[in-house]
Design an enzyme around this catalytic site. Structure first.
Site, mmCIF file in Angstrom:
data_model
loop_
_atom_site.group_PDB
_atom_site.id
_atom_site.type_symbol
_atom_site.label_atom_id
_atom_site.label_comp_id
_atom_site.label_asym_id
_atom_site.label_seq_id
_atom_site.Cartn_x
_atom_site.Cartn_y
_atom_site.Cartn_z
ATOM 1 C CE LYS A 123 -1.716 -6.571 -4.709
ATOM 2 N NZ LYS A 123 -2.009 -5.382 -4.945
ATOM 3 N NE ARG B 293 -9.388 -1.993 0.277
ATOM 4 C CZ ARG B 293 -10.657 -2.353 -0.409
ATOM 5 N NH1 ARG B 293 -11.492 -1.352 -0.707
ATOM 6 N NH2 ARG B 293 -10.834 -3.407 -0.881
ATOM 7 C CB CYS C 270 -1.170 0.439 -9.592
ATOM 8 S SG CYS C 270 -1.350 2.299 -8.727
ATOM 9 C CG ASN D 264 -5.446 -8.491 -2.814
ATOM 10 O OD1 ASN D 264 -5.356 -7.479 -3.708
ATOM 11 N ND2 ASN D 264 -5.358 -8.233 -1.616
ATOM 12 N N GLY D 265 -8.299 -9.473 -1.762
ATOM 13 C CA GLY D 265 -9.509 -8.709 -2.158
ATOM 14 C C GLY D 265 -10.683 -8.792 -0.943
ATOM 15 C CG ASP D 266 -13.664 -7.013 -0.888
ATOM 16 O OD1 ASP D 266 -12.995 -6.019 -0.680
ATOM 17 O OD2 ASP D 266 -14.392 -7.234 -1.800
ATOM 18 C CG MET E 49 -2.207 -0.990 1.003
ATOM 19 S SD MET E 49 -3.256 -0.862 2.431
ATOM 20 C CE MET E 49 -2.387 -1.727 3.632
ATOM 21 C CD GLN F 204 3.864 -3.493 -6.213
ATOM 22 O OE1 GLN F 204 3.503 -2.547 -5.722
ATOM 23 N NE2 GLN F 204 2.826 -4.541 -6.191
HETATM 24 C C1 LIG Z 1 -3.890 3.008 0.161
HETATM 25 C C2 LIG Z 1 -3.783 1.883 -0.995
HETATM 26 C C3 LIG Z 1 -2.577 2.018 -1.322
HETATM 27 C C4 LIG Z 1 -2.284 0.745 -2.303
HETATM 28 N N1 LIG Z 1 -0.972 1.014 -2.989
HETATM 29 C C5 LIG Z 1 -0.806 -0.205 -3.504
HETATM 30 C C6 LIG Z 1 0.721 -0.434 -4.383
HETATM 31 O O1 LIG Z 1 1.548 0.464 -3.995
HETATM 32 N N2 LIG Z 1 1.008 -1.454 -4.978
HETATM 33 C C7 LIG Z 1 -0.086 -2.393 -5.482
HETATM 34 O O2 LIG Z 1 0.195 -3.317 -5.952
HETATM 35 N N3 LIG Z 1 -1.393 -2.159 -4.803
HETATM 36 C C8 LIG Z 1 -1.625 -1.188 -4.109
HETATM 37 N N4 LIG Z 1 -2.982 -1.257 -3.396
HETATM 38 C C9 LIG Z 1 -3.883 -2.132 -3.593
HETATM 39 C C10 LIG Z 1 -3.680 -3.349 -2.459
HETATM 40 O O3 LIG Z 1 -2.413 -3.989 -2.531
HETATM 41 C C11 LIG Z 1 -4.875 -4.459 -2.690
HETATM 42 O O4 LIG Z 1 -4.709 -5.130 -4.111
HETATM 43 C C12 LIG Z 1 -6.212 -3.773 -2.626
HETATM 44 O O5 LIG Z 1 -6.403 -2.799 -1.644
HETATM 45 C C13 LIG Z 1 -7.374 -5.211 -2.335
HETATM 46 O O6 LIG Z 1 -6.955 -6.034 -1.157
HETATM 47 P P1 LIG Z 1 -8.027 -5.379 0.124
HETATM 48 O O7 LIG Z 1 -9.254 -5.588 -0.314
HETATM 49 O O8 LIG Z 1 -7.252 -6.473 1.098
HETATM 50 O O9 LIG Z 1 -7.656 -4.141 0.668
HETATM 51 C C14 LIG Z 1 -3.331 -0.128 -2.546
HETATM 52 C C15 LIG Z 1 -4.374 0.000 -2.102
HETATM 53 C C16 LIG Z 1 -4.901 0.805 -1.044
HETATM 54 C C17 LIG Z 1 -6.024 1.098 -0.496
#
Ligand SMILES: Cc1cc2nc3c(=O)[nH]c(=O)nc-3n(C[C@H](O)[C@H](O)[C@H](O)COP(=O)(O)O)c2cc1C
Length: 321
Positions: A140, A226, A101, A201-203, A14, A70
């Protein structure tokens, strides 16, 4: 309840959040592998030693546990050079390539999830990175660019062919950004199609959703972003579930202790002014589930010192739930 496969838990990258302090908190609470914030490959190749890249993104705690770096970019050559440079630093256990991203400033240049529209460039990138490092290389990705162009299965197969040893699949399209629900069934399709490890990954926000994502996808690991904000204990909770053990949430006093330790670390690292400012979002997440949090968050956002913040947190703890 049926048996749950025991799989490793990953802290998903993140930007602006997964710095060395947050990563360490998660490692202390059951996370197995952590990831840096995304690092621009061209930025890394040109950044001076006193730049933010070196001072923050590449700053690693001594003896930090399995840490994956990453990178993002769209030029295969430069991505390979960046992977080599990171490998030579000797601090990382793997290189992850960001192909998920959705931010326009990243996709606009053809990087991040835009690479899911140009799989031939993505393939070249993976090949260059794999050639440049002996570390495990992972990708990713998302489900695709939009609903009309979902290509996660073909894309993951391509990544496998090109040398990636795992893919982390966020079950949304680029167009969805973070809205709607992650589609775990589509992650399952990827899992069935490839022989490399698939990280779902996700939620995932609690033990229940972790159990469910594993049941639906059969994945080899779970990546969490998150759900860990303000709740690094989430990894402990999921580990307890996987072991069939009971889990007790931390008391609010423990939450405050952790938040303040986190804050003091930030203050030491970034200085008192910037440290306090940087911690504001974290404080908001630490107290989010508490009644009365909104008012206290507003007060925290103008509190000038950490002592003041701690007083506000303790007062919130004394309020009735
Ligand atoms: C604030 C924020 C920053 C993120 N930055 C990156 C990042 O730098 N690289 C990446 O591959 N994904 C990034 N993501 C995506 C997360 O790694 C993840 O794939 C996405 O939030 C879904 O997972 P979750 O439901 O567990 O949040 C980011 C997500 C958030 C909310």
């Amino acid at each position: 309840m049926s048996e749950v496969k025991q799989v490793p838990l990953y802290l998903a990258p993140m930007a602006g959040i997964t710095d060395k302090l947050f990563r360490n908190l998660c490692l202390c609470h059951g996370c197995d592998v952590v990831t840096t914030e995304m690092i621009s490959a061209p930025g890394l190749m040109t950044a001076p030693k006193n730049s933010r890249v070196y001072q923050e993104l590449l700053d690693v705690e001594k003896d930090e546990g399995p840490l994956v770096a990453q990178i993002f970019g769209h030029e295969p050559q430069i991505m390979g050079e960046a992977a080599k440079k990171l490998t030579d630093m000797g601090l990382y256990s793997g290189i992850d390539i960001n192909m998920g991203c959705p931010a326009p400033k990243v996709t606009g240049g053809g990087s991040g999830s835009a690479l899911m529209k140009t799989p031939e460039i993505a393939e070249e990138i993976i090949r260059h990175v794999c050639h440049a490092t002996l570390l495990p290389v992972t990708v990713k990705m998302r489900l695709g660019w939009d609903e009309e162009s979902i290509n996660a299965v073909e894309f993951a197969k391509m990544a496998e062919q090109a040398g990636a040893c795992a893919v982390t699949v966020h079950g949304r399209t680029r167009k969805q950004q973070y809205s709607g629900h992650a589609d775990w069934e589509k992650i399952a399709q990827v899992k069935q199609a490839v022989n490399i490890r698939v990280i779902a990954n996700g939620d995932v926000v609690d033990a229940q959703s972790a159990r469910e994502i594993l049941r639906v996808t059969g994945a080899d690991g779970i990546a969490i972003a998150r759900g860990a904000l303000g709740n690094p204990w989430l990894f402990d909770e999921i580990k307890a579930m996987m072991r069939g053990e009971a889990y007790t949430r931390p008391s609010f006093d423990e939450v405050v202790e952790t938040a303040m330790r986190h804050a003091r670390g930030m203050e030491q690292w970034k200085g008192s002014l910037y440290g306090v400012v940087e911690m504001r979002k974290h404080f908001g997440w630490y107290i989010a589930s508490r009644r009365g949090a909104r008012k206290v968050r507003t007060a925290i956002n103008v509190a000038p010192t950490l002592e003041e913040v701690e007083k506000l947190l303790r007062e919130l703890g004394n309020m009735e739930e």
